[in-house]
Scaffold this active site. Structure first.
Site, PDB file in Angstrom:
ATOM      1  CD  GLN A 126      -2.446   1.158   2.821  1.00 27.41           C
ATOM      2  OE1 GLN A 126      -1.950   0.529   3.762  1.00 27.41           O
ATOM      3  NE2 GLN A 126      -3.565   1.840   2.940  1.00 27.41           N
ATOM      4  N   GLY A 127       0.874   1.977  -1.102  1.00 28.98           N
ATOM      5  CA  GLY A 127       1.708   3.176  -1.195  1.00 28.98           C
ATOM      6  C   GLY A 127       0.904   4.443  -0.988  1.00 28.98           C
ATOM      7  CE1 TYR A 128      -3.627   3.768  -0.688  1.00 35.18           C
ATOM      8  CE2 TYR A 128      -4.829   4.482   1.254  1.00 35.18           C
ATOM      9  CZ  TYR A 128      -4.810   3.822   0.052  1.00 35.18           C
ATOM     10  OH  TYR A 128      -5.948   3.228  -0.408  1.00 35.18           O
ATOM     11  CB  SER A 129       2.573   7.142   4.468  1.00 34.18           C
ATOM     12  OG  SER A 129       1.470   6.624   5.143  1.00 34.18           O
ATOM     13  CD  GLU A 244      -4.660   0.617   6.782  1.00 36.25           C
ATOM     14  OE1 GLU A 244      -5.217   1.486   6.087  1.00 36.25           O
ATOM     15  OE2 GLU A 244      -3.448   0.585   7.006  1.00 36.25           O
ATOM     16  CD  GLU A 376      -2.196  10.849  19.280  1.00 34.97           C
ATOM     17  OE1 GLU A 376      -1.851  10.269  18.237  1.00 34.97           O
ATOM     18  OE2 GLU A 376      -1.855  10.456  20.410  1.00 34.97           O
TER      19      GLU A 376
END
Ligand SMILES: Cc1cc2nc3c(=O)[nH]c(=O)nc-3n(C[C@H](O)[C@H](O)[C@H](O)COP(=O)(O)OP(=O)(O)OC[C@H]3O[C@@H](n4cnc5c(N)ncnc54)[C@H](O)[C@@H]3O)c2cc1C
Lengths: 392, 370
Positions: A126-129, A244, A376
């Protein structure tokens, strides 16, 4: 009201347990380390064995090779897998990109990728961040520019779990820099062997290699690898978070650690030759932790129950993730307290207890409260979406 | 009441910060090759002898000054047997050894030519006298010690070891001996330790020790161990306070720099509250730990309570400060490359040493006569 699994589900649980005993190495205590060749081979073997049993994608509709298993059955499966620290429960393929493709994918994408996922023969990541886009994911900068029938991708992804083992990545890229940030994002499927893709390991603080930095230097991606509409990637990409954001894995892991601690308390004597399990303070704390795990478990079951009815209340998913990660952490913290001076002794020391696992797990599961939306952020979501409190 | 440092203590603090910020710190903590050179510099500055009396070659600056030093030692992740030599061994020898032994050994500790560690606890990891199983048997003018000691910090590096061994049938019939580490019959097994500090298991097989190396009178060792345990717990708490303060500094500057949603993450109240909790915890532990060290110097009648309160608080609060720091850092603080985990590893390990939080809570309950 009914706080019980069906007898079919319970029967499934027994079958699954037997399967795990038969397929995991004898005395397997995990957790698997994906950088280790043996552990990775085990992970692949487990994935295929699950596929053969039809369990890898049992929650998928039948038309895609699944068994249309209920969300409840599915959560039971995930919990049991986590409890046994069993690898091979390919969440990126079976729980994230697979369902996304069913919903947003083209027919060609579905027929190409879904059977591969169902058979356990490809690994996705998963290439998100990105370095500057963590909690504020929508500010991502990796760009994809249309050139003829291709997208040209440039930029960097980070914290990409399993990129070093993956065949394919589903990624979010910026396809339009001139509109508000959520509206210029698209999802692409990228072959990890494409020229210009470079994967560099990042070692985590528990000492293992689970995630990576991935850079893209003029990487060509065929236009048919766009998922959903151009610039609609935010919605497409966010749909995976429903899967997720569940605490079920943490509940399974936490319960296993709790059971290991009870066994330790029964075997070990504290001051005065008394079993730890007979110590009032220990008994009370272990009971509190049991209640905490139970509370978290009920929240994860509630999420499944809602899904069963076609609902997806985001605040309950956030609660489940929050409660699961915290309960798991609290069990590990108490484990370290009980192990005392022995806690920090590392695996390989002849004197280490529980193979030095608790310290390493405590370090590793620190990440639970960071990944897939930090604690948070989950609390913000509970307040905003669940309680409709004003957003700042 | 005076929460400030006196002139000597201020001087020690400034010197410690200046030296340790350059010569110790996270990079040095990762590099085990530099420790010998670092340690010889520490000895040149006379730090092992900081609190040793002048007549035995020390600087006689007092235990509170030593506390100020140990706070910085903790904050900068420094390595080397300073805690063992200066906090545990030297005060023990000074209070309990005979004059001849003191004159022989203390000047060597003070000038750094000899480092000393302590081996009391065994496999049970307990601080109860009945759990000391190692024995010492007298033969003419010497003793033969046999047994196994666990969790001996710097056991593989120290030149000498103070060993507790059973010398009689009564529960507290325990004596202390000063043993050369390379004496015949001493074997040392180095253990991998998550804190990164060396810990060893020592096996003692009929180790011959001359009677002149008996510390104090026969069968009176346990009182000395009790006293040493107070030092150990108080000064571990002191180190934890220093470490916690450093982690707070690191995290405060990170949340000011790291931007998400166009603003520093430190502008979110969720993060501010984390930092505020950390700040309160660090200050509390600082006060309690310094007060414990002060009580030891003063021989205050509340020593046991003060030490247990300090170590109870340090053991429960400072690891929490570290975990919260990880939370505020996000993924970057979860990497091996980032230094934060070096502090966390030490804090969690120290929490268990010289009595953990619940052990001290029990002791405190006894001392309070609840
Ligand atoms: C083990 C691990 C595996 C991962 N795997 C993947 C992966 O496979 N693929 C992938 O794309 N990503 C992955 N990630 C990345 C993960 O999604 C991010 O770490 C996460 O989104 C947080 O971003 P960040 O680390 O940049 O922290 P930041 O966003 O910089 O957060 C720093 C701190 O600020 C707080 N904060 C930020 N915004 C707010 C706000 N609005 N209100 C209150 N507090 C706020 C955070 O809660 C945190 O405490 C992984 C991370 C970890 C640790």
């Amino acid at each position: 009201m009914r706080f019980k699994f069906t007898s079919e589900d319970e029967q499934f649980r027994q079958e699954l347990r037997k399967f795990l005993v038969d397929n995991l190495p004898q005395g397997w205590t995990g957790p698997p380390d994906e950088a280790d060749e043996n552990d990775w081979a085990l992970s692949l073997r487990m994935k295929r064995a699950l596929a053969e049993r039809g369990w890898l994608v049992m929650h998928w509709p039948r038309e895609y090779g699944g068994q249309a298993a209920s969300p409840m059955r599915n959560i039971l499966f995930a919990e049991e897998m986590a409890y046994h620290r069993a690898p091979g429960n390919d969440r990126f393929g079976t729980r994230m990109i697979g369902p996304v493709l069913m919903h947003y994918g083209t027919e060609a994408q579905k027929s190409k990728y879904l059977p591969e996922i169902a058979s356990g023969s490809v690994q996705w990541c998963q290439g998100y961040s990105e370095p500057d886009a963590g909690s504020d994911l929508a500010s991502l900068k990796t760009s994809a520019v249309r050139r003829g029938e291709k997208f040209i991708v440039n930029g960097a992804k980070i914290w990409t779990t399993l990129a070093h083992r993956a065949d394919m990545m589903f990624m979010l890229v910026r396809t339009n820099p001139n509109v508000p940030k959520h509206r210029g994002i698209s999802m692409l499927l990228v072959d990890m062997k494409s020229p210009g893709v470079e994967v560099r390991p990042i070692i985590n603080m528990s000492g293992s290699h689970s995630f990576n930095q991935v850079t893209f230097d003029d990487v060509e991606v065929p236009e048919e690898n766009l998922v959903g509409d151009l610039d609609n990637g935010w919605r497409v990409g966010m749909s995976v978070l429903n899967y997720e954001r569940s605490g079920v894995d943490y509940v399974g892991w936490g319960q296993r650690a709790w059971d290991e601690l009870v066994a330790l308390c029964r075997a070990e004597t504290g001051a005065g030759g008394r079993r730890l399990a007979d110590d009032h303070a220990v008994r009370r704390r272990m009971a509190e932790l049991d209640a905490e795990l139970d509370a978290a478990r009920l929240l994860t079951y509630e999420v499944a129950w809602h899904q069963q009815q076609g609902e997806a209340p985001a605040d309950v998913a956030s609660m489940s993730k929050l409660a699961g990660t915290v309960a798991n952490r609290n069990v590990l913290d108490y484990g370290l307290q009980l192990l005392g001076m022995y806690g920090p002794l590392e695996k390989g020391s002849p004197y280490a207890k529980l193979q030095g696992r608790f310290f390493k797990m405590r370090m590793f599961y620190t990440s639970g409260e960071i990944l897939a939306g930090t604690t948070e952020i989950q609390k913000n979501l509970i307040a905003w979406r669940g309680l409709q409190l004003p957003r700042v | 009441m005076d929460f400030g440092l006196n002139e000597t203590e201020e001087m020690v603090k400034a010197a410690a910060r200046e030296f340790l910020s350059q010569q110790a710190g996270p990079d040095a903590a990762r590099d085990s090759t530099s420790t010998a050179a670092f340690w010889s510099q520490v000895c040149e500055m006379g730090w092992p002898g900081l609190a040793i009396a002048e007549e035995y070659g020390g600087a006689e600056m007092g235990l509170t000054a030593l506390g100020v030093l140990m706070e910085q030692w903790g904050a900068f992740l420094a390595s080397g047997p300073l805690f063992e030599s200066a906090v545990l061994a030297a005060p023990l020898l000074e209070s309990h050894a005979d004059e001849k032994l003191k004159r022989e050994v203390l000047p060597q500790i003070a000038d750094g030519s000899t480092s000393v560690t302590v081996a009391v606890i065994e496999e049970s990891a307990s601080w109860r006298p009945e759990d000391v199983r190692a024995t010492a048997v007298r033969a003419d003018d010497s003793w033969a010690i046999t047994g196994k000691k666990h969790f001996v910090s710097y056991g593989n590096e120290a030149d000498m070891i103070i060993i507790a061994a059973r010398t009689g049938a009564g529960t507290e019939d325990i004596s202390l001996f000063l043993v050369d580490r390379d004496a015949e019959g001493v074997t040392c097994e180095q253990l991998g330790h998550a804190s990164g500090s060396p810990a060893a298991v020592l096996t003692l097989n009929e180790v011959t020790v001359p009677s002149s190396r008996l510390i104090g009178a026969e069968n009176t060792g346990w009182g000395a161990v009790e006293q040493m345990l107070l030092h150990g717990a108080a000064f571990r708490a002191v180190q934890m306070a220093g470490l916690g303060r450093r982690v707070l500094e690191i995290t405060t500057s990170y949340v000011k720099e790291r931007k998400q949603f166009g603003v520093p993450v430190g502008s979110f109240q969720a993060i501010q509250h984390h930092l505020a909790d950390m700040a309160v915890a660090v200050r509390e532990v600082e006060h309690m730990a310094r007060r414990a060290a002060w009580s030891l110097v003063e021989g205050s009648e509340t020593i046991r309570k003060d030490v247990s309160r300090a170590k109870q608080a340090g053991s429960s609060l400072i690891p929490q400060v570290c975990w919260t720091a990880h939370q505020c850092h996000g993924a970057i603080g979860f990497t091996e490359e980032h230094d934060l985990h070096l502090y966390t590893r030490r804090a969690v390990s120290w929490a268990a040493e010289f009595g953990d939080a619940s052990w001290h809570a029990d002791r405190l309950a006894d001392a309070l006569e609840i």
